[in-house]
Design a protein around this motif. Structure first.
Motif, PDB file in Angstrom:
ATOM      1  N   GLY A  12       0.412  -1.489   0.137  1.00  0.00           N
ATOM      2  CA  GLY A  12      -0.015   0.065  -0.102  1.00  0.00           C
ATOM      3  C   GLY A  12       0.927   1.240   0.005  1.00  0.00           C
ATOM      4  N   ASP A  13       0.241   2.522   0.000  1.00  0.00           N
ATOM      5  CA  ASP A  13       0.929   3.695   0.153  1.00  0.00           C
ATOM      6  C   ASP A  13       1.994   3.901   1.624  1.00  0.00           C
ATOM      7  OD1 ASP A  13      -0.437   4.032  -2.081  1.00  0.00           O
ATOM      8  OD2 ASP A  13      -1.505   5.757  -1.038  1.00  0.00           O
TER       9      ASP A  13
ATOM     10  N   ARG B 271      -1.032  13.351   1.683  1.00  0.00           N
ATOM     11  CA  ARG B 271      -2.281  13.116   1.037  1.00  0.00           C
ATOM     12  C   ARG B 271      -2.829  14.063   2.368  1.00  0.00           C
ATOM     13  NH1 ARG B 271      -2.907   8.106  -0.151  1.00  0.00           N
ATOM     14  NH2 ARG B 271      -2.476   8.958  -2.326  1.00  0.00           N
TER      15      ARG B 271
ATOM     16  N   GLY C 264     -10.089   1.104   1.415  1.00  0.00           N
ATOM     17  CA  GLY C 264      -8.888   1.824   0.386  1.00  0.00           C
ATOM     18  C   GLY C 264      -9.333   3.126   1.503  1.00  0.00           C
ATOM     19  N   CYS C 265      -9.444   3.290   3.013  1.00  0.00           N
ATOM     20  CA  CYS C 265      -9.623   4.830   3.156  1.00  0.00           C
ATOM     21  C   CYS C 265      -8.374   5.562   3.702  1.00  0.00           C
ATOM     22  CB  CYS C 265      -9.420   4.624   5.010  1.00  0.00           C
ATOM     23  SG  CYS C 265      -8.950   3.205   5.739  1.00  0.00           S
ATOM     24  N   GLY C 266      -7.494   4.783   3.089  1.00  0.00           N
ATOM     25  CA  GLY C 266      -5.754   5.890   3.214  1.00  0.00           C
ATOM     26  C   GLY C 266      -5.581   6.594   4.717  1.00  0.00           C
TER      27      GLY C 266
ATOM     28  N   TYR D 236     -11.353  11.651   4.312  1.00  0.00           N
ATOM     29  CA  TYR D 236     -13.195  11.026   3.636  1.00  0.00           C
ATOM     30  C   TYR D 236     -13.688  10.047   5.010  1.00  0.00           C
ATOM     31  CZ  TYR D 236     -11.488  13.377  -0.419  1.00  0.00           C
ATOM     32  OH  TYR D 236     -10.339  13.493  -1.487  1.00  0.00           O
TER      33      TYR D 236
ATOM     34  N   ASP E 115      -7.688  -0.840   5.336  1.00  0.00           N
ATOM     35  CA  ASP E 115      -6.818   0.446   3.690  1.00  0.00           C
ATOM     36  C   ASP E 115      -5.042  -0.757   4.200  1.00  0.00           C
ATOM     37  OD1 ASP E 115      -5.738   2.636   1.904  1.00  0.00           O
ATOM     38  OD2 ASP E 115      -4.215   1.745   2.691  1.00  0.00           O
ATOM     39  N   ILE E 116      -4.334  -1.815   2.903  1.00  0.00           N
ATOM     40  CA  ILE E 116      -3.239  -2.776   3.498  1.00  0.00           C
ATOM     41  C   ILE E 116      -2.589  -1.971   3.514  1.00  0.00           C
ATOM     42  CG2 ILE E 116      -2.380  -2.106   1.058  1.00  0.00           C
ATOM     43  CD1 ILE E 116      -2.514  -5.051   1.271  1.00  0.00           C
ATOM     44  N   SER E 117      -2.349  -0.285   4.027  1.00  0.00           N
ATOM     45  CA  SER E 117      -1.202   0.169   4.150  1.00  0.00           C
ATOM     46  C   SER E 117      -1.533   0.332   5.604  1.00  0.00           C
ATOM     47  CB  SER E 117      -0.965   1.714   3.464  1.00  0.00           C
ATOM     48  OG  SER E 117       0.026   2.582   4.128  1.00  0.00           O
TER      49      SER E 117
ATOM     50  N   ALA F 185      -6.139  -4.743   6.613  1.00  0.00           N
ATOM     51  CA  ALA F 185      -6.534  -4.885   5.974  1.00  0.00           C
ATOM     52  C   ALA F 185      -6.831  -5.553   5.090  1.00  0.00           C
ATOM     53  CB  ALA F 185      -7.674  -6.083   6.462  1.00  0.00           C
TER      54      ALA F 185
ATOM     55  N   MET G 287      -8.063  -5.233   0.681  1.00  0.00           N
ATOM     56  CA  MET G 287      -9.750  -5.531   0.038  1.00  0.00           C
ATOM     57  C   MET G 287     -10.071  -6.800  -0.382  1.00  0.00           C
ATOM     58  SD  MET G 287      -9.387  -2.606  -2.841  1.00  0.00           S
ATOM     59  CE  MET G 287      -8.479  -1.030  -2.140  1.00  0.00           C
TER      60      MET G 287
ATOM     61  N   VAL H 217     -13.188   5.436  -2.069  1.00  0.00           N
ATOM     62  CA  VAL H 217     -12.673   6.731  -2.609  1.00  0.00           C
ATOM     63  C   VAL H 217     -11.521   6.997  -3.292  1.00  0.00           C
ATOM     64  CG1 VAL H 217     -12.330   9.141  -1.826  1.00  0.00           C
ATOM     65  CG2 VAL H 217     -14.389   7.829  -0.770  1.00  0.00           C
ATOM     66  N   PHE H 218     -11.146   6.928  -4.426  1.00  0.00           N
ATOM     67  CA  PHE H 218      -9.440   7.301  -4.917  1.00  0.00           C
ATOM     68  C   PHE H 218      -9.688   5.813  -4.754  1.00  0.00           C
ATOM     69  CE2 PHE H 218      -9.902  11.515  -4.226  1.00  0.00           C
ATOM     70  CZ  PHE H 218     -10.808  12.420  -5.575  1.00  0.00           C
ATOM     71  N   SER H 219      -9.963   5.123  -4.691  1.00  0.00           N
ATOM     72  CA  SER H 219      -8.496   3.460  -4.614  1.00  0.00           C
ATOM     73  C   SER H 219      -9.271   2.423  -5.529  1.00  0.00           C
ATOM     74  CB  SER H 219      -9.263   3.049  -3.277  1.00  0.00           C
ATOM     75  OG  SER H 219      -9.020   3.523  -2.310  1.00  0.00           O
TER      76      SER H 219
END
Ligand code: SAM
Length: 267
Positions: free
Chosen positions: A48-49, A57, A89-91, A95, A112-114, A133, A135, A151-153
């Motif tokens: 992830g990120d 971000r 993918g909540c980052g 949001y 999110d995986i990150s 976790a 997706m 969202v953007f994911s």
């Protein structure tokens, strides 16, 4: 509602963590999130990120530049009044936290995986359940969610369908082909066209597009930091040449935002 990522058994709360009937135990991190991404489901050490992208971000979003996008997302979610929802993918949670505020009675989850992202995100809204976790293997029961946010994911559509209760839906937010056009024209000689309806082809049988709308506004980025962060949080941060990026960061920028919202229902 949580399920074991190893055997899919129901997870129940124990001291500072969760455990399934087979005895698989997952501790709660100091920051409050649960790590439900077993090492055998990771395809790299830190998927992830990374921290730099997440920080860029976070600074950019906390600057309020995308506040109208989050406000509309929260409004659309509140109109559906879901009992349980999940942000996939909540980052770093900008949001997600606004969804939580708009849905105070609902049971809210975010993943999110990150780990770098979730570590920061969970501080924004401790009342939600935050998960590291994937997706592709969401540790939540079948038909347990009334609303999924993406969202953007990227999105695993089969998992989305599995998670949705009948009548529930996916609230997807993504760029249109016009999004950040003036910026892309400064970064590239040839601006790649982007098919902003491509995701609709992926909607599986049993789900259907019920509503779409686009929100447009102009961003005025006077701060060098904000321009650098906008590049760093998007693929333009590595895709464009160093010279073009430096030129964008050096000068004030006016650029159009154009984001599409889709509500895709589980029939
Ligand atoms: C562009 S960011 C969007 C983050 C957030 N929704 C936002 O808009 O601020 C995409 C996110 O998806 C996450 N991601 C990528 N692959 C994933 C996967 N397989 N499972 C869960 N999250 C994933 C990344 O770590 C990253 O945080």
């Amino acid at each position: 509602m949580l399920t074991c990522p190893l055997c899919q058994g129901a997870l129940s709360a124990v001291d500072n963590g969760v455990v399934c009937p087979a005895g698989h135990r997952f501790d709660r991190a100091r920051q409050g999130y649960l790590n439900l991404l077993p090492v055998q489901h990771k395809n790299s050490r830190d998927p992830g990120d990374n921290a730099a992208m997440v920080e860029a971000r976070r600074r950019f979003l906390d600057g309020g530049h995308y506040a109208p996008l989050a406000a509309r997302l929260a409004e659309l979610a509140a109109e559906r009044s879901p009992a349980r929802w999940l942000d996939i993918g909540c980052g770093e949670g900008y949001y997600t936290a606004q969804l939580g505020a708009a849905l105070p009675q609902a049971d809210g989850y975010a993943l999110d995986i990150s780990r770098e992202a979730v570590k920061r995100a969970c501080k924004r809204a401790p009342q939600l359940t935050w998960l590291v976790a994937s997706m592709a293997r969401v540790p939540l029961a079948d038909a347990s969610c009334n609303l999924l946010a993406s969202v953007f994911s990227p999105l695993d559509w089969q998992e989305a369908q599995r998670l949705l209760a009948p009548g529930g839906g996916l609230l997807r937010m993504g760029p249109t082909r016009e999004h950040l056009m003036a910026l892309r024209q400064k970064l590239y000689d040839e601006v790649r066209d982007y098919d902003d309806e491509k995701h609709l082809e992926l909607i599986p049988p049993g789900m259907r597009l019920a509503h779409s709308e686009t929100l447009r506004f102009t961003l005025h980025l006077d701060s060098e930091q904000a321009r650098a962060d906008l590049l760093a949080m998007t693929p333009h941060g590595w895709r464009a040449s160093a010279e073009r990026r430096a030129a964008v960061i050096a000068a004030p920028l006016e650029v159009g935002v154009a984001i599409r919202y889709d509500w895709i229902e589980r029939c």
